[in-house]
Design a protein around this motif. Structure first.
Motif, PDB file in Angstrom:
ATOM      1  N   PRO A   3      -7.982  24.612  20.611  1.00 13.43           N
ATOM      2  CA  PRO A   3      -7.915  24.080  20.024  1.00 13.43           C
ATOM      3  C   PRO A   3      -7.436  22.909  19.490  1.00 13.43           C
ATOM      4  N   LEU A   4      -7.386  21.418  19.486  1.00 11.56           N
ATOM      5  CA  LEU A   4      -6.829  20.333  19.145  1.00 11.56           C
ATOM      6  C   LEU A   4      -6.001  20.156  18.187  1.00 11.56           C
ATOM      7  N   LYS A   5      -4.878  19.334  17.965  1.00 10.94           N
ATOM      8  CA  LYS A   5      -4.467  18.890  16.552  1.00 10.94           C
ATOM      9  C   LYS A   5      -4.969  18.110  16.342  1.00 10.94           C
ATOM     10  N   ILE A   6      -5.270  17.518  14.577  1.00 12.23           N
ATOM     11  CA  ILE A   6      -6.317  16.376  14.244  1.00 12.23           C
ATOM     12  C   ILE A   6      -5.444  16.294  13.494  1.00 12.23           C
ATOM     13  N   GLY A   7      -5.475  14.925  13.058  1.00 13.33           N
ATOM     14  CA  GLY A   7      -5.015  14.161  11.793  1.00 13.33           C
ATOM     15  C   GLY A   7      -5.640  13.264  10.528  1.00 13.33           C
ATOM     16  N   ALA A   8      -5.727  12.008   9.944  1.00 20.15           N
ATOM     17  CA  ALA A   8      -6.238  11.357   9.366  1.00 20.15           C
ATOM     18  C   ALA A   8      -6.566  10.452   9.331  1.00 20.15           C
ATOM     19  N   CYS A   9      -6.930   8.890   8.745  1.00 27.64           N
ATOM     20  CA  CYS A   9      -6.857   7.893   8.124  1.00 27.64           C
ATOM     21  C   CYS A   9      -7.232   8.013   6.365  1.00 27.64           C
ATOM     22  N   ALA A 262     -10.457  22.624   7.654  1.00 23.35           N
ATOM     23  CA  ALA A 262     -11.073  24.541   7.244  1.00 23.35           C
ATOM     24  C   ALA A 262     -12.218  24.859   8.496  1.00 23.35           C
ATOM     25  N   TYR A 263     -13.521  24.004   8.609  1.00 32.26           N
ATOM     26  CA  TYR A 263     -14.620  23.954   9.032  1.00 32.26           C
ATOM     27  C   TYR A 263     -13.636  24.512  10.646  1.00 32.26           C
ATOM     28  N   LEU A 264     -13.541  23.045  10.635  1.00 30.78           N
ATOM     29  CA  LEU A 264     -13.490  22.879  12.216  1.00 30.78           C
ATOM     30  C   LEU A 264     -12.577  23.774  13.127  1.00 30.78           C
ATOM     31  N   LYS A 265     -11.134  23.552  12.037  1.00 27.58           N
ATOM     32  CA  LYS A 265     -10.694  25.244  12.174  1.00 27.58           C
ATOM     33  C   LYS A 265     -11.280  26.044  12.490  1.00 27.58           C
ATOM     34  N   GLY A 266     -12.107  26.859  12.043  1.00 25.07           N
ATOM     35  CA  GLY A 266     -13.317  28.531  11.411  1.00 25.07           C
ATOM     36  C   GLY A 266     -13.938  27.785  12.836  1.00 25.07           C
ATOM     37  N   LEU A 267     -14.153  27.040  13.586  1.00 29.22           N
ATOM     38  CA  LEU A 267     -14.675  27.328  14.716  1.00 29.22           C
ATOM     39  C   LEU A 267     -14.151  27.490  15.945  1.00 29.22           C
ATOM     40  N   GLY A 268     -12.332  27.388  15.668  1.00 23.12           N
ATOM     41  CA  GLY A 268     -11.793  27.857  16.883  1.00 23.12           C
ATOM     42  C   GLY A 268     -11.498  26.190  17.546  1.00 23.12           C
ATOM     43  N   VAL A 270      -9.191  23.571  16.040  1.00 22.76           N
ATOM     44  CA  VAL A 270      -8.301  22.770  16.303  1.00 22.76           C
ATOM     45  C   VAL A 270      -7.435  23.497  15.721  1.00 22.76           C
ATOM     46  N   VAL A 271      -6.084  22.625  15.518  1.00 21.55           N
ATOM     47  CA  VAL A 271      -5.185  23.433  14.909  1.00 21.55           C
ATOM     48  C   VAL A 271      -4.221  22.415  14.293  1.00 21.55           C
TER      49      VAL A 271
END
Length: 271
Positions: A3-9, A262-268, A270-271
């Motif tokens: 899983p990859l770490k993500i942020g935001a604009c 939460a959606y992407l984390k639920g798919l495994g 992202v973290v």
């Protein structure tokens, strides 16, 4: 697949609403609010000050979105091109002032280009020469400042054209960005390849990704899971990329950032 770490604009005033999520994990932030004429002229100092205040205590990777409206880096008017160059260089100043190491700019490649590339003699060369006229001083300024310009797909149909343009500068100060929504919209509207192909074509030139979902009709900037994008395949492609690009949710409703995460984390993914 790790899983990859993500942020935001976010604009500076929006950071507070997501501060714990962003700051505690040193997530990537892309600052919005340095794109328009007034952002870079009459309101410039106020926007720099607001950004510095909002980022106090932030230790993650930072970028900004540069100017784009009416500022096509392929402009055929030689009297207008220096204005575009100057605007981009002013945005680089903003990047330096707030501590950003990346600046997003928009691609000059379109479906029209893809269809007409072989229709006229020296079409590629003429377009590239105009782009270099605008961008070479910007790339040199970015090299001096230690900032990477990342070129985002907008109307691109063939990702290889944008990659070849970036390669033509032979500089570490210019690289590639992929906007997942723009890539999918181009697929639905113009027969472009799927989103993961844009990622894989970029390879280690990929330094930045806008994560957004849509329905294939308009540039929705919905949270992942609300549209049509096959996110598992996108993240498989991203996991094979060794350049560790900035990964940021670029959503129209900033209140949807937790939902998209939460959606992407639920798919495994992202973290």
């Amino acid at each position: 697949m790790t899983p990859l770490k993500i942020g935001a604009c976010l604009a500076p005033h929006e950071i507070t609403d997501h501060r714990d999520w962003l700051f505690d994990a040193d997530r990537d932030i892309e600052l919005q609010g340095f794109s328009t004429h007034k952002d870079l002229t009459t309101e410039f100092e106020d926007r720099v000050a607001a950004a510095k205040e909002g980022l106090t205590g932030f230790n993650g990777r930072l970028g900004i979105h540069g100017p784009y409206e009416g500022l096509d880096m392929d402009n055929k008017d030689p009297e207008v091109r220096p204005i575009i160059t100057a605007r981009f260089i002013k945005a680089l100043e903003a990047s330096e002032r707030v501590g950003a190491r990346q600046m997003v700019l928009h691609s000059p490649y379109t479906r029209w280009y893809a269809w007409n590339r072989l229709n006229k003699p020296n079409y590629w060369e003429s377009k590239l020469a105009r782009i270099h006229d605008v961008m070479m001083p910007v790339v040199k300024a970015a090299e001096t400042a230690g900032i990477t310009l990342v070129i985002e797909n907008i109307f691109d149909v063939d990702p290889a054209s944008r990659r070849a343009m970036v390669d033509s500068f032979d500089s570490d100060a210019i690289a590639l960005s992929v906007d997942t929504g723009h890539a999918h919209l181009a697929r639905r509207m113009s027969g472009a390849p799927p989103v993961d192909y844009f990622v894989r074509d970029a390879g280690d030139q990929l330094q930045h990704v806008h994560l957004q979902d849509l329905d294939g009709h308009a540039d929705r900037h919905w949270a992942p899971g609300e549209g049509e994008i096959h996110w598992a395949e996108v993240f498989r492609a991203l996991s094979d990329c060794t350049s560790e690009p900035h990964l940021v949710l670029e959503l129209r409703r900033k209140s949807d950032i937790p939902t998209g995460f939460a959606y992407l984390k639920g798919l495994g993914l992202v973290v």
